[in-house]
Scaffold this active site. Structure first.
Site, PDB file in Angstrom:
ATOM      1  N   SER A 189     -37.049 -39.758 -62.107  1.00 12.25           N
ATOM      2  CA  SER A 189     -37.860 -38.820 -62.874  1.00 12.25           C
ATOM      3  C   SER A 189     -36.992 -37.664 -63.368  1.00 12.25           C
ATOM      4  CB  SER A 189     -39.021 -38.337 -61.994  1.00 12.25           C
ATOM      5  OG  SER A 189     -39.965 -37.648 -62.744  1.00 12.25           O
ATOM      6  N   ASP A 241     -45.925 -47.234 -65.106  1.00 12.48           N
ATOM      7  CA  ASP A 241     -45.600 -45.805 -65.220  1.00 12.48           C
ATOM      8  C   ASP A 241     -45.925 -45.362 -66.639  1.00 12.48           C
ATOM      9  OD1 ASP A 241     -44.512 -43.292 -65.349  1.00 12.48           O
ATOM     10  OD2 ASP A 241     -42.539 -43.866 -64.582  1.00 12.48           O
ATOM     11  N   HIS A 292     -45.971 -43.890 -61.953  1.00 15.27           N
ATOM     12  CA  HIS A 292     -44.725 -43.137 -61.842  1.00 15.27           C
ATOM     13  C   HIS A 292     -44.272 -43.007 -60.386  1.00 15.27           C
ATOM     14  CE1 HIS A 292     -41.646 -40.438 -63.247  1.00 15.27           C
ATOM     15  NE2 HIS A 292     -42.069 -39.446 -62.510  1.00 15.27           N
TER      16      HIS A 292
END
Lengths: 200, 378
Positions: free
Chosen positions: B154, B319, B352
């Site tokens: 991320s 995601d 995610h």
């Protein structure tokens, strides 16, 4: 991986490897466990990428240290620029694709040259099976009709026609039987068709 | 979450930097402290160091546990440790807390030396690139000239990507998980709603709530709830909560009816008890500003032209915060530059958040990749 190891493991790939120039930039569409790129990288100083969809084959390719990009080939080769590669390989994968024509056009777009192989449906034991009224099940087409990933059945003559149609010119066409070229009645006696193609 | 860590007890360290750090905004930090942890042993050639960059709400505590706390496993303990995908028997792993954080590195809760009061909202806006510059100074101080790999998920992946652009010769591999080359309008929109929740909380006091002895808990809690929605997939939420009711019947009011409401409120509340609101503002801004292609007129291939590292990118099919398409943009730019890159798209249901979870396909791939890096270090 050296040439002898490749010859033992995959004689068909060993035959095809002769056509690839040292140092070439390669795209291997449907690279499987990455054995071809592994050989080309270590023995011929080639660079490039493999495309593969299946998790276990992406892992196997990563284990070999090749650059593998996981994606569905049916979605095309959009991430690659025109003429990005010296040679695009599509070896024993085309027969599993839905959009054969679109993939071939994309292969023609991103590569200066292409090498395509697929099981020859006109191989004589296949013809014999059909004369006997049954779908062929052989070493090169080892699945039953209802569970086969090989959804496209083509012969050497069939493919030549499509290649021309998508703007690819056949430079060489060889029929292999267990990795060895067949010169006499190739569309009968070869179980793997191998085409070397160039953009027209 | 597994409370057992195979790494055992770890101890955080801190390092003070007396030289000013010039920031992308034009401001500078006169001096600062970075918290960090290390696991494993640096080899004699100093070639086996891996920097792990953290995402929004994490810290330098990547793996292991603290001596005096149960349930204190590091945020990526399932990835990092002896025999894990990133094996601390082979690599010297560094976790570092970024500037502006609330976990010990210099941030808005600390005293501004020029005023004698906490920085609060006056803490300078820091960017991913500023963090990377600070991390590079830590690497200098630890005697690491080149990392075997810089890795992150991320926002951490953005730092890894920035490393490959800013210090191309200082990393041999760049491992980017569930990340993006820039936030989309939708991503920024979610961040701004989160920031508005904090900024409009009456307890925010323009960021100087420390002086008032309060914390903008409600705002921070709502910010976390919004963020949390974007970390989960629709399917995952449907499976975990569906339309399940907390008390079996509609309450015909505005309290908690549905399990998902209860869950999100709990997550928000828990978060607001340990996280700092100013830090949340800063980090969401760092996310929004990250866009290495901007300097090249939006051309990511141009932005990555000077990179030298080999890349591993991983994305997750469900995601939708940083969707696989975003990772593919990075892959495409690397391919255009003929960089070495491996890319895996893991079909996982957890949105995610999947990058923090244990999935054998994901972890085996990362392990396999690191095993090859380990061969180069030997």
């Amino acid at each position: 991986m050296n040439f002898n190891e490749l010859s033992v493991l995959r004689p068909d790939l060993a035959f095809i490897a002769h056509w690839i120039k040292p140092g070439a930039h390669i795209l291997d569409v449907g690279c499987g466990d990455g054995v071809m790129l592994d050989y080309l990288q270590t023995d011929k100083q080639c660079s490039g990428y493999g495309i593969e969809i299946a998790d276990e084959r992406v892992l196997a390719s990563t284990k070999r240290g090749i650059n593998v990009i996981q994606q569905n080939m049916e979605n095309g080769l959009a991430i690659f620029a025109d003429k990005a590669f010296d040679t695009v390989l599509c070896l024993s994968s085309l027969q599993m694709m839905v959009n054969v024509e679109a993939i071939l056009r994309d292969i023609a777009r991103v590569g200066r040259e292409a090498i395509v192989s697929f099981p020859n449906f006109a191989y004589w034991p296949h013809r014999l099976a059909l004369i006997g009224g049954r779908m062929p099940v052989s070493k090169s087409l080892p699945y039953e009709w209802y569970d086969t990933p090989n959804i496209r059945c083509a012969t050497i003559y069939d493919f030549e026609e499509l290649a021309n149609q998508v703007g690819l010119q056949v430079i060489e066409c060889v029929a292999l039987n267990d990795g060895r070229p067949v010169t006499f009645l190739p569309n009968w006696r070869g179980n793997l068709a191998v085409f070397r193609l160039q953009k027209k | 979450m597994n409370n057992m860590s195979s790494l055992g007890i770890v101890t955080p360290q801190s390092m003070h930097f007396a030289a000013a750090l010039a920031l992308q905004s034009g401001a500078s930090l006169a001096d600062y402290t970075l918290m960090y942890e290390t696991y494993g042993t640096l080899n004699a050639a100093r070639s086996n160091a891996v920097l792990v960059c953290h995402a929004l709400n994490a810290s330098h505590h990547v793996a292991g546990m603290y001596a005096d706390q149960t349930k204190s496993s590091g945020w990526w303990d399932n990835m990092v440790g002896p025999g894990k995908a990133l094996d601390t028997d082979k690599f010297f792993v560094i976790g570092v807390n970024n500037l502006g954080s609330c976990f010990g590195s210099t941030g808005p809760m600390h005293i501004n030396p020029s005023t004698g009061k906490p920085y609060g909202a006056s803490f300078p806006v820091v960017t991913v690139e500023d963090w990377v510059n600070a991390q590079a100074r830590l690497a200098d101080a630890l005697g690491i000239h080149q990392f075997a790999a810089v890795m992150g998920g991320s926002l951490g992946g953005m730092q890894a990507l920035a490393w490959s652009i800013m210090y191309p010769a200082r990393l041999r591999h760049c491992v980017i998980v569930a990340s993006t080359p820039k936030l989309s309008a939708q991503n920024i929109a979610f961040n701004d709603v989160a920031r508005q929740a904090i900024l409009t909380d009456p307890d925010f006091h323009g960021g100087d709530y420390y002086a008032h002895g309060v914390v903008p808990k409600n705002g921070l809690s709502v910010a976390r709830m919004i963020g949390h929605i974007t970390y989960l997939s629709d399917d995952d939420m449907a499976e975990k909560f569906g339309r399940d009711l907390r008390n079996g019947a509609y309450q015909f009011g505005f309290g908690v009816d549905f399990e998902i409401e209860s869950y999100l409120r709990y997550q928000g509340l828990k978060f607001s008890e340990y996280f700092d609101a100013n830090t949340y503002l800063l980090i969401t801004k760092a996310l929004d500003y990250f866009d290495p292609a901007r300097a090249c007129g939006g051309d990511l291939s141009c932005a990555l032209a000077e990179t030298q590292a080999q890349f591993l990118l991983v994305s997750f099919s469900t995601d939708w915060r940083f969707a696989p398409e975003r990772s593919r943009e990075i892959v495409q730019a690397l391919v255009n530059n003929q960089r070495r890159v491996t890319y895996a798209e893991i079909d996982a249901p957890h949105g995610h958040d999947a990058f923090l979870l244990e999935d054998p396909r994901y972890h085996n791939l990362v392990r396999t990749y690191y095993d090859r890096i380990a061969l180069e270090c030997a």
